[in-house]
Design an enzyme around this catalytic site. Structure first.
Site, short mmCIF file in Angstrom:
data_model
loop_
_atom_site.label_atom_id
_atom_site.label_comp_id
_atom_site.label_asym_id
_atom_site.label_seq_id
_atom_site.Cartn_x
_atom_site.Cartn_y
_atom_site.Cartn_z
N ASP A 50 0.98 -1.30 0.26
CA ASP A 50 0.14 -0.11 -0.07
C ASP A 50 0.81 1.30 0.21
OD1 ASP A 50 -2.68 1.38 0.55
OD2 ASP A 50 -2.64 1.41 2.06
N ARG A 63 0.08 8.85 -11.00
CA ARG A 63 -0.30 7.16 -10.16
C ARG A 63 0.14 6.10 -10.85
NH1 ARG A 63 -3.87 7.24 -5.97
NH2 ARG A 63 -3.88 4.26 -5.95
N SER A 95 -7.19 -5.65 -5.94
CA SER A 95 -7.89 -6.45 -4.69
C SER A 95 -9.98 -6.51 -5.37
CB SER A 95 -8.66 -5.68 -3.68
OG SER A 95 -8.98 -4.15 -3.88
N ASN A 98 -10.78 -3.26 -6.36
CA ASN A 98 -10.28 -2.04 -6.90
C ASN A 98 -10.28 -1.86 -7.72
OD1 ASN A 98 -6.72 -3.14 -5.21
ND2 ASN A 98 -8.02 -1.32 -4.90
C1 FPP Z 1 -2.10 0.08 -3.05
O1 FPP Z 1 -1.47 1.29 -3.00
C2 FPP Z 1 -1.76 -0.83 -4.08
C3 FPP Z 1 -2.66 -1.88 -5.18
C4 FPP Z 1 -3.71 -1.22 -5.28
C5 FPP Z 1 -1.53 -2.70 -6.36
C6 FPP Z 1 -0.59 -2.66 -6.38
C7 FPP Z 1 0.01 -3.34 -7.55
C8 FPP Z 1 1.36 -3.02 -7.06
C9 FPP Z 1 2.80 -2.41 -6.40
C10 FPP Z 1 2.17 -3.37 -8.78
C11 FPP Z 1 3.20 -4.26 -8.56
C12 FPP Z 1 2.20 -5.81 -8.98
C13 FPP Z 1 2.51 -7.07 -9.32
C14 FPP Z 1 2.01 -8.00 -9.92
C15 FPP Z 1 3.38 -6.80 -10.85
P1 FPP Z 1 -2.74 2.75 -3.23
O2 FPP Z 1 -2.10 2.63 -4.73
O3 FPP Z 1 -3.77 2.55 -2.95
O4 FPP Z 1 -1.92 3.74 -2.58
P2 FPP Z 1 -1.89 4.94 -2.00
O5 FPP Z 1 -3.23 4.62 -0.57
O6 FPP Z 1 -1.38 5.63 -1.58
O7 FPP Z 1 -3.59 5.64 -3.13
#
Ligand code: FPP
Length: 274
Positions: A50, A63, A95, A98
């Site tokens: 996260d 983003r 998720s 998402n």
């Molecule tokens: C949450 O951070 C993160 C995600 C919804 C995506 C996670 C995915 C990756 C790290 C990409 C790599 C994965 C693979 C398998 C290649 P957020 O965007 O919600 O952060 P924020 O809360 O700061 O907005």
């Protein structure tokens, strides 16, 4: 050269013009009070990746750049977990909730998954990392399903660590799908309701051969599970850090393991010393 300096050089190559903010000293910057030899290493580690969005926002980047840096850091995490001898690593990549993000962000994430395996599979091979997926994979777009199937097939012989990517994953959906499968067995007369045990439910989870997580790490300061490993994580230790996921490195992982080493896991019983 320090590890974070190396990370910064790598990221600067990916995003020309990027400036690095000075990281405030946080709790996780403190020295671990435990030597590496005394660290207890979880057999199964779960990580909620996260903070990508905030990481990008702090740098005035889109983003998607945060997700890209997060994907880079996943490769680093694999290497670091390999170093420590973690046997199973489950990461929350996408998720079931998402999908409600803007289309361009969802699209960028899907592209990143495809690219991740194209770019890093040789390294995963070198590190002996088998790739597996956990989630409602059948409801992903066909091209993503094909990438998942290929990554699993290509890596099935690797034995050092299983990297489990939770993709289109929701803990509640996993339990719901298990309930459906169990109900079907009951309806078809293959299972008696009174014979349903906790083991029956575990056996109907997405990857039943993998032991429950011992430790779940959540960077970025949030203190919730967000539908991650709801059934499997019932007795997992939880460790949170203020560091945003793309900056979560070897030191933070070591701090998490140091904290884990000092936890008294009683599983509802009494401490061994009592
Ligand atoms: C949450 O951070 C993160 C995600 C919804 C995506 C996670 C995915 C990756 C790290 C990409 C790599 C994965 C693979 C398998 C290649 P957020 O965007 O919600 O952060 P924020 O809360 O700061 O907005």
């Amino acid at each position: 050269m320090g590890r974070s300096t190396k990370n910064e050089i790598r990221l600067a190559r990916l995003f020309p013009g990027l400036t690095f903010l000075h990281r405030k000293k946080k709790q996780s910057d403190m020295q671990s009070a435990i030597s590496e030899a005394d660290l207890k290493i979880p057999v199964h580690l779960g990580v909620i990746m996260d903070g990508n969005g905030r990481w990008a926002q702090e740098r005035h980047l889109p983003r998607s750049a945060g997700h890209r840096a997060g994907a880079e850091n996943l490769k680093e995490l694999c290497r670091n977990c390999g170093y420590y001898g973690v046997r199973y690593l489950t990461v929350y990549a996408f998720s079931t909730e998402n999908w409600s993000r803007p289309d361009d962000e969802v699209h960028a994430l899907m592209e990143l998954f495809v690219e991740f395996f194209e770019r890093y599979d040789p390294e995963l091979e070198k590190e002996g990392i088998r790739v597996r997926f956990s989630g409602d994979i059948e409801n992903l777009p066909a091209d993503i399903q094909a990438v998942c199937a290929r990554a699993e097939k290509n890596s099935i012989h690797r034995k050092r660590m299983d990297l489990i990517i939770a993709m289109n994953y929701g803990g509640r959906r996993e339990i719901m799908q298990a309930c459906r499968a169990i109900s079907k067995e009951v309806a078809e007369g293959r299972l008696l309701p009174e014979n349903i045990t906790e083991t029956t439910i575990t056996e109907h989870m997405y990857i039943p051969d993998v032991p429950d997580p011992d430790l779940i790490i959540r960077p970025s300061g949030e203190q919730r599970l967000s539908n991650f490993l709801v059934w499997e994580g019932a007795y997992a230790e939880f460790w949170v850090s203020d560091i945003l996921w793309p900056d979560f490195g070897f030191k933070e992982l070591t701090d998490a393991f140091a904290a884990f080493s000092s936890r008294d896991r009683r599983f509802g019983g009494l401490s061994k010393s009592k």
